[in-house]
Design a protein around this motif. Structure first.
Motif, short mmCIF file in Angstrom:
data_model
loop_
_atom_site.label_atom_id
_atom_site.label_comp_id
_atom_site.label_asym_id
_atom_site.label_seq_id
_atom_site.Cartn_x
_atom_site.Cartn_y
_atom_site.Cartn_z
N LEU A 276 -49.65 14.81 4.60
CA LEU A 276 -50.04 15.12 5.80
C LEU A 276 -49.07 14.58 7.09
O LEU A 276 -48.70 15.14 7.68
N GLY B 175 -46.80 18.25 6.22
CA GLY B 175 -47.30 19.29 5.16
C GLY B 175 -48.82 19.45 5.54
O GLY B 175 -49.51 18.73 6.45
N HIS B 176 -49.50 20.34 4.25
CA HIS B 176 -50.77 20.34 4.27
C HIS B 176 -51.23 19.05 3.46
O HIS B 176 -50.55 18.61 2.78
N PHE B 177 -52.70 18.78 3.54
CA PHE B 177 -53.25 17.97 2.65
C PHE B 177 -52.71 18.19 1.16
O PHE B 177 -53.03 19.36 0.67
N ASP C 204 -50.05 18.63 -0.14
CA ASP C 204 -48.91 19.49 -0.41
C ASP C 204 -47.67 18.57 -0.55
O ASP C 204 -47.06 18.01 0.40
#
Lengths: 156, 315, 95, 114
Positions: free
Chosen positions: B253, B257-259, B261
């Motif tokens: 994060l 990025g996303h959680f 990712d």
């Protein structure tokens, strides 16, 4: 310390033969794993002369081949008994003496007895091994003491 | 069948059988999990539970015929439900058209891990797996709170002598176990780190590792095992595993990025994925190992305490 | 021949299950589970070769190890108080 | 050469299958627990060994052979121990073996009534 080194070497061989990946990452992970296992084994106190069989290796192969021969003969006899039916067997319980001095020797002897079909180590107290056998022949073969003698040779 | 241990034995056969079935269906990872969990550790845990509660089933309070009837109806309905399902391997089945093609076709470029199951489990569905790890962790906490260890160490000598006699009794098994335990441990770690290439991963590895420790505890006594494996430390490891998993997500994060990712963990997305999967598998492995060990120690410890109290009363 | 051996192992597994179900003693059942486990090891190794995916051998190794742990666990808990009833007494209740 | 190896492997597999089936018949046919253990011993030692050797002959990869050897060693190493553990637990919990000797007719009649 000597035993720890032996264990380290066998564990390394075990890892490499299992893994088959020789990238730097995998090798370093392997080294880390081996060290962790060594540490835990040390904490558990399982690294000693009983668990490392390296010191009896030179005579092990010849014993192994002899055991293999016995194994095949014993298998044939038990299979014969299976197909001949129940009236051909005469199970018996007997006690034989283990002449090995060390615990490892006794364990190898007892396991060799169990490994040959037709005889099973039921109990091991002191140096008396209680054996359950499928027929009288098995007991007679055991009482000649050849296996006992050979195991003693390997261990001592 | 009233004898519960016989039931456990048959359940063990069932576990082995279903693992064979999974192997025949080419679901290697599932078979692996079934091998270690279904046939191995659950049998052990059930045995411990039975040795605490007693071996025979309670007197019947329900009508077996009625229960059988209900099971029959439910099973019949379920089978009726499967009639509408598409054939196994049909091209237009829902499972083949949505996400599966993407996993199969693109996972090599996106994740770069040869074993698709691992990339699905750890990367595409990392959040699910996080949930699973948390579930296991919660189970561990539940056992910790429900079964507080009642440590009534009054007769240490008695236990010492008991251990001595056990040593004489199980000499063969003990010596063989001494030789085997390091290899079981190492094999568990091998499974842990080779989940990328073949069947394996954190769950299986954790269970095998725990099984080795349980074997040690069974043979050498609970106290020796407690000395070897520090209880506080193992609880710490359980939390550390979940924390490691979560923090990988948080770091990704923070990197934009996303959680969970992992592509953003390193400059090269593929290397990032590798690192992320390695770390979260490690986290899962830590948690599973320690929770299994905690559960076993608490069950078995409680049983020993019970025995001690009984012996104390008898005196 | 691989398939033949696989089928043979399957037959042996069925025989072991029969022994596991009819008992009569608890130890027969444990024996059946043990035998079933070793046959599973063989079956998985064979299936790996039949299907051309030798990674299955990892699972076979796991089985070999887990089987040992299970049997030892049974042995250990057969010493505990829950098992103390003599095996003969249980006979009428079982089956 | 290849054909020879194929044939040898097939023979090994055949012998192994036969031994395993014999053991499976034995486990159903023998009268009591202890004798059944002997039947299991057949399948575990030579039966398993022959099948694994047959597989070893079929594979080229050294890693696969190594793993098969590992499985074989574990089988030979673990099974006698497990059998022993089992037999010991059985005898300590009072399961009497059926004996073929004359003096033990008493036990035989008792257990044949099972």
């Amino acid at each position: 310390m000597r035993h720890a080194i032996y264990l380290f070497l066998t564990l390394t061989a075990f890892w490499l033969l299992n893994s088959g990946h020789f990238s730097a990452l995998m090798l370093s992970l392997g080294l880390g794993s081996i060290l962790l296992v060594l540490f835990i084994a040390h904490r558990m106190d399982v690294v000693d002369h009983e668990s490392q069989l390296v010191h009896l290796s030179p005579k092990l192969p010849s014993y192994f081949f002899w055991l293999l021969k016995e194994l095949i003969l014993a298998n044939i006899s038990v299979v014969k008994h299976i197909w001949l039916g129940n009236h051909s067997i005469s199970p018996a319980l007997t006690t034989v003496k283990a002449s090995q001095k060390t615990d490892v020797g006794k364990v190898i002897y007892a396991n060799s007895i169990t490994l040959t079909p037709g005889t099973i180590t039921v109990d091991l107290v002191g140096d008396r091994i209680t054996v359950h056998a499928l027929s009288q022949d098995n007991i007679q073969a055991l009482e000649t003491g050849e296996m006992d003698r050979r195991v003693s040779q390997v261990v001592n | 069948m009233k004898d519960l241990i016989a039931v456990v034995m048959l359940a063990g056969i069932y576990g082995l059988l279903s693992a064979c079935f999974f192997v025949a269906m080419d679901a290697v990872d599932v078979a692996f999990t079934e091998a270690s969990v279904g046939a191995g550790i659950s049998t052990l845990l059930m045995l411990v539970a039975i040795s605490m509660t007693g071996r025979s089933e309670q007197a019947e309070r329900h009508k077996p015929a009625l229960a059988f009837f209900v099971v029959l109806i439910t099973g019949g309905l379920l089978i009726y439900g499967t009639i509408d399902m598409p054939y196994v391997g049909a091209v237009d089945a829902p499972i083949q058209v949505h996400v599966a093609p993407r996993y199969i076709n693109d996972s090599m470029q996106e994740v770069g891990v040869p074993n698709i199951v691992t990339s699905v489990l750890a990367s595409y569905r990392g959040f699910d797996t996080f949930g699973e790890a948390v579930v296991i962790f919660t189970a561990g906490i539940g056992v910790l709170t429900l079964l507080p260890a009642v440590r009534s160490r009054k007769d240490d000598d008695a236990i010492e002598s008991l251990n001595e006699s056990m040593h004489e009794q199980h000499m063969i098994v003990r010596i063989v176990a001494k030789m085997l335990i390091p290899f079981i441990l190492l094999f568990a770690l091998y499974v842990q780190f080779h989940g990328d290439f073949g069947p394996g991963g954190g769950f299986q590895a954790g269970v095998i590792f725990a099984a080795a420790i349980i074997l040690y505890a069974i043979l050498f006594g609970l106290d020796a095992a407690r000395r070897a494996i520090n209880q506080t430390f193992i609880q710490f490891v359980a939390a550390f595993g979940v924390l490691l998993y979560g923090s990988v997500g948080v770091v990704s994060l923070l990197n934009g990025g996303h959680f969970l990712d992992y592509s953003v963990l390193l400059a090269d997305p593929i290397a990032g994925q590798h690192l992320g999967i390695l770390l979260i598998e490690l986290g899962v492995g830590c948690t599973v190992t320690s929770v299994m060990v905690i559960i076993f120690f608490h069950f078995a410890g409680r049983k020993e305490d019970k025995q001690n109290i009984k012996e104390g009363e008898a005196r | 021949m691989l398939i033949g051996a696989t089928l043979a192992i399957l037959v042996v597994m069925i025989l072991a299950i029969i022994r596991g179900i009819i008992g009569p003693t608890l130890y027969d059942r444990i024996l059946a589970v043990n035998m079933f486990g070793t046959k599973t090891v063989l079956l998985i190794a064979l299936l790996g070769f039949v299907m051309g995916r030798p990674e299955f051998l990892d699972i076979a190794i796991v089985y070999a190890l887990i089987n040992f742990i299970t049997v030892v666990g049974v042995l250990r808990y057969s010493d505990s108080f829950a098992f103390k009833q003599p095996a003969e007494k249980k006979q009428p209740e079982e089956s | 050469m290849d054909v020879a190896i194929e044939i040898m492997s097939a023979i090994c597999l055949l012998i192994g299958s036969f031994l395993c089936i014999s053991g499976g018949v034995g486990i159903l046919r023998f009268p009591d627990f202890y004798t059944r253990m002997h039947a299991v011993g057949v399948t575990d030692t030579l039966g398993a060994g022959m099948i694994l050797i047959g597989l070893m002959l079929q594979s080229q990869d050294i890693l696969i052979i190594a793993k098969l050897v590992m499985v074989l060693l574990m089988t030979l190493f673990i099974n006698p121990t497990a059998s022993h553990a089992l037999a010991k637990a059985a005898i300590h919990n009072g399961l009497k073996p059926v004996l073929g000797n004359k003096e033990c007719n008493h036990t035989e009649s008792e257990s044949s009534s099972r």
